[in-house]
Scaffold this active site. Structure first.
Site, mmCIF file in Angstrom:
data_model
loop_
_atom_site.group_PDB
_atom_site.id
_atom_site.type_symbol
_atom_site.label_atom_id
_atom_site.label_comp_id
_atom_site.label_asym_id
_atom_site.label_seq_id
_atom_site.Cartn_x
_atom_site.Cartn_y
_atom_site.Cartn_z
ATOM 1 N N ASN A 60 0.823 -1.210 0.000
ATOM 2 C CA ASN A 60 0.000 0.000 0.000
ATOM 3 C C ASN A 60 0.869 1.277 0.000
ATOM 4 O O ASN A 60 2.040 1.229 -0.335
ATOM 5 C CB ASN A 60 -1.023 -0.019 1.135
ATOM 6 C CG ASN A 60 -2.278 0.747 0.760
ATOM 7 O OD1 ASN A 60 -2.268 1.969 0.720
ATOM 8 N ND2 ASN A 60 -3.341 0.044 0.434
ATOM 9 N N HIS A 86 3.184 0.005 -2.912
ATOM 10 C CA HIS A 86 3.489 -1.425 -3.086
ATOM 11 C C HIS A 86 4.980 -1.694 -3.344
ATOM 12 O O HIS A 86 5.338 -2.485 -4.217
ATOM 13 C CB HIS A 86 2.655 -2.005 -4.231
ATOM 14 C CG HIS A 86 1.187 -2.145 -3.927
ATOM 15 N ND1 HIS A 86 0.682 -2.357 -2.664
ATOM 16 C CD2 HIS A 86 0.085 -2.126 -4.751
ATOM 17 C CE1 HIS A 86 -0.635 -2.467 -2.721
ATOM 18 N NE2 HIS A 86 -1.030 -2.316 -3.962
ATOM 19 N N HIS A 155 -1.289 -10.169 -3.477
ATOM 20 C CA HIS A 155 -2.223 -9.320 -4.216
ATOM 21 C C HIS A 155 -3.036 -10.125 -5.226
ATOM 22 O O HIS A 155 -3.261 -9.687 -6.368
ATOM 23 C CB HIS A 155 -1.439 -8.199 -4.908
ATOM 24 C CG HIS A 155 -2.208 -6.937 -5.096
ATOM 25 N ND1 HIS A 155 -3.239 -6.821 -6.000
ATOM 26 C CD2 HIS A 155 -2.117 -5.730 -4.498
ATOM 27 C CE1 HIS A 155 -3.710 -5.582 -5.950
ATOM 28 N NE2 HIS A 155 -3.051 -4.901 -5.040
ATOM 29 N N TYR A 157 -6.218 -11.404 -7.050
ATOM 30 C CA TYR A 157 -7.588 -10.941 -7.317
ATOM 31 C C TYR A 157 -8.470 -12.181 -7.426
ATOM 32 O O TYR A 157 -8.224 -13.032 -8.293
ATOM 33 C CB TYR A 157 -7.664 -10.191 -8.641
ATOM 34 C CG TYR A 157 -7.031 -8.817 -8.659
ATOM 35 C CD1 TYR A 157 -7.804 -7.665 -8.513
ATOM 36 C CD2 TYR A 157 -5.662 -8.666 -8.860
ATOM 37 C CE1 TYR A 157 -7.241 -6.399 -8.572
ATOM 38 C CE2 TYR A 157 -5.084 -7.391 -8.913
ATOM 39 C CZ TYR A 157 -5.882 -6.273 -8.761
ATOM 40 O OH TYR A 157 -5.314 -5.027 -8.826
ATOM 41 N N ASP A 225 -11.987 0.373 -1.448
ATOM 42 C CA ASP A 225 -10.518 0.318 -1.413
ATOM 43 C C ASP A 225 -10.037 0.916 -0.096
ATOM 44 O O ASP A 225 -9.466 1.999 -0.075
ATOM 45 C CB ASP A 225 -9.923 1.073 -2.611
ATOM 46 C CG ASP A 225 -8.429 0.828 -2.765
ATOM 47 O OD1 ASP A 225 -7.898 -0.049 -2.053
ATOM 48 O OD2 ASP A 225 -7.799 1.510 -3.592
ATOM 49 N N GLN A 262 -6.976 -5.072 3.480
ATOM 50 C CA GLN A 262 -7.435 -4.154 2.445
ATOM 51 C C GLN A 262 -8.446 -4.898 1.587
ATOM 52 O O GLN A 262 -8.127 -5.939 1.017
ATOM 53 C CB GLN A 262 -6.236 -3.725 1.575
ATOM 54 C CG GLN A 262 -6.533 -2.630 0.572
ATOM 55 C CD GLN A 262 -6.430 -1.225 1.167
ATOM 56 O OE1 GLN A 262 -5.910 -1.043 2.280
ATOM 57 N NE2 GLN A 262 -6.904 -0.234 0.446
ATOM 58 N N GLU A 290 -6.269 -8.125 0.992
ATOM 59 C CA GLU A 290 -4.833 -8.078 1.248
ATOM 60 C C GLU A 290 -4.562 -7.885 2.733
ATOM 61 O O GLU A 290 -4.829 -6.816 3.287
ATOM 62 C CB GLU A 290 -4.207 -6.909 0.477
ATOM 63 C CG GLU A 290 -4.453 -6.928 -1.005
ATOM 64 C CD GLU A 290 -4.390 -5.521 -1.600
ATOM 65 O OE1 GLU A 290 -3.349 -4.870 -1.531
ATOM 66 O OE2 GLU A 290 -5.427 -5.066 -2.137
HETATM 67 C C1 BGC Z 1 -4.653 -0.686 -3.576
HETATM 68 C C2 BGC Z 1 -5.269 0.153 -4.661
HETATM 69 C C3 BGC Z 1 -4.373 0.148 -5.875
HETATM 70 C C4 BGC Z 1 -4.128 -1.263 -6.312
HETATM 71 C C5 BGC Z 1 -3.130 -1.301 -7.448
HETATM 72 C C6 BGC Z 1 -4.453 -2.066 -4.109
HETATM 73 O O1 BGC Z 1 -3.806 -2.837 -3.153
HETATM 74 O O2 BGC Z 1 -5.432 -0.724 -2.409
HETATM 75 O O3 BGC Z 1 -5.457 1.475 -4.194
HETATM 76 O O4 BGC Z 1 -4.926 0.894 -6.912
HETATM 77 O O5 BGC Z 1 -3.636 -2.020 -5.260
HETATM 78 O O6 BGC Z 1 -3.444 -2.280 -8.353
#
Ligand code: BGC
Length: 325
Positions: A60, A86, A155, A157, A225, A262, A290
């Protein structure tokens, strides 16, 4: 590399030590891939959405890249306007991790050099994926030779329908509070109750139910988010969130010994290109859960600091468990 047992099949790649696919049988026994990803390495390198990746040294945002460890100030590389996001320009998601496959494990190591993205200290990271019955465990161990920052996450999805959008996937978050963001997605330090807001996921709720709400936090991010404060955090592994698809009957439970999670509904996925089987990855194609230390902690004195002291062992776990209902 593939991990497989009678319940799950998981593919992992050395690039970003990323999760490429998780195949779970749906209620009719048909294998469904419940995570977003690509068919080839080039697409992984091209994307900037961190799909499936390991995030480090700090997940983050960090406002202006500023960190302060025992009075020693550092400015991390800022790869998102004024902020560090990140792990910077070449975070752990863009590294080739050296992987070794065991029976039901894949073990990755990565040595992050002193000064990488301006982080202090040589950090040695060992990441282990373990498949045990219906669960995938991700264990992160790290040791540094200087006091540094360490806040690692995954990360991936998810899309528990196995395709289309995630708006009808239900989410439950074990949290009474969330951390407020400003319009630039930076935490303000305020910890707000979820009660009477669309951020209340204490009972399962479809992601799409409130995604177009006028609530300022949702407007700022074009969807969900934020970081939620995991209930009764005590440093041990606890349930953090759950998600469910009525279509497939697949339920995911996320557990961790980290204090925050997150929940990101894939608001900025447009532009992620063609995913597996040449199907475009779009806004709301997947959502992330996350596990993490609260974001932007160095700017907020009331947040636990993700500082790893020299010689200390960082030892955190994320568990993704699947079940059919
Ligand atoms: C964040 C988002 C960000 C994304 C990037 C997430 O972990 O919370 O704000 O846009 O990652 O792909």
């Amino acid at each position: 590399m593939i991990l497989k047992n009678e319940f799950l099949e998981v593919e992992i790649t050395e690039y970003g030590a990323s999760v490429v696919s998780i195949k779970v049988p749906d209620r009719n026994g048909k294998m469904v891939d419940v995570v977003l990803g690509y068919d080839d390495l080039m697409s992984y390198k091209r994307q900037d959405k961190y799909i499936g990746a390991t995030i480090g040294r700090c997940c983050n945002r960090i406002a202006n890249g500023l960190i302060n460890i025992n009075g020693q100030k550092y400015t991390l590389k800022c790869n998102e306007g004024k902020n560090h996001l990140h792990g910077g320009f070449h975070g752990f998601d863009k590294k080739f991790w050296q992987g070794t496959k065991g029976d039901n494990t894949v073990n990755f190591v990565y040595h992050s050099k002193d000064g990488e993205e301006n982080y202090p200290g040589n950090l040695n990271v060992t990441l282990t994926y373990t498949l045990k019955k219906q669960a995938l465990y991700i264990n992160y161990k790290a040791v540094s030779d200087k006091d540094t920052v360490c806040n690692l996450t995954n990360h991936t999805y998810f899309n528990l329908n196995g395709g289309g959008d995630i708006l009808d996937n239900e989410v439950l978050i074990f949290a009474d509070y969330f951390t407020e963001n400003d319009a630039n997605s930076l935490t303000t330090g305020k910890i707000l109750p979820v009660e009477n807001t669309p951020m209340d996921f204490r009972k399962p709720k479809k992601i799409g139910d409130d995604i177009n709400s006028d609530y300022y936090q949702i407007k700022y991010a074009n969807g969900f988010d934020n970081n939620w404060v995991i209930k009764d955090y005590n440093g041990r592994i606890k349930k953090a969130a759950r998600a469910f698809s009525k279509k497939t009957g697949i339920e995911l439970t996320v557990q961790t010994n980290l204090p925050g999670i997150q929940f990101y509904s894939g608001n900025y996925l447009d532009g992620a290109g063609l995913g597996k089987n040449n199907i475009p990855i779009k806004k709301y194609s997947g959502f992330c859960l996350e596990c993490q230390y609260f974001p932007n902690a160095f700017a907020n004195k009331n947040f636990p600091l993700p500082v790893l002291h020299a010689g200390e062992l960082y030892d955190k776990t994320i568990k993704y468990k699947f079940k059919i209902i």
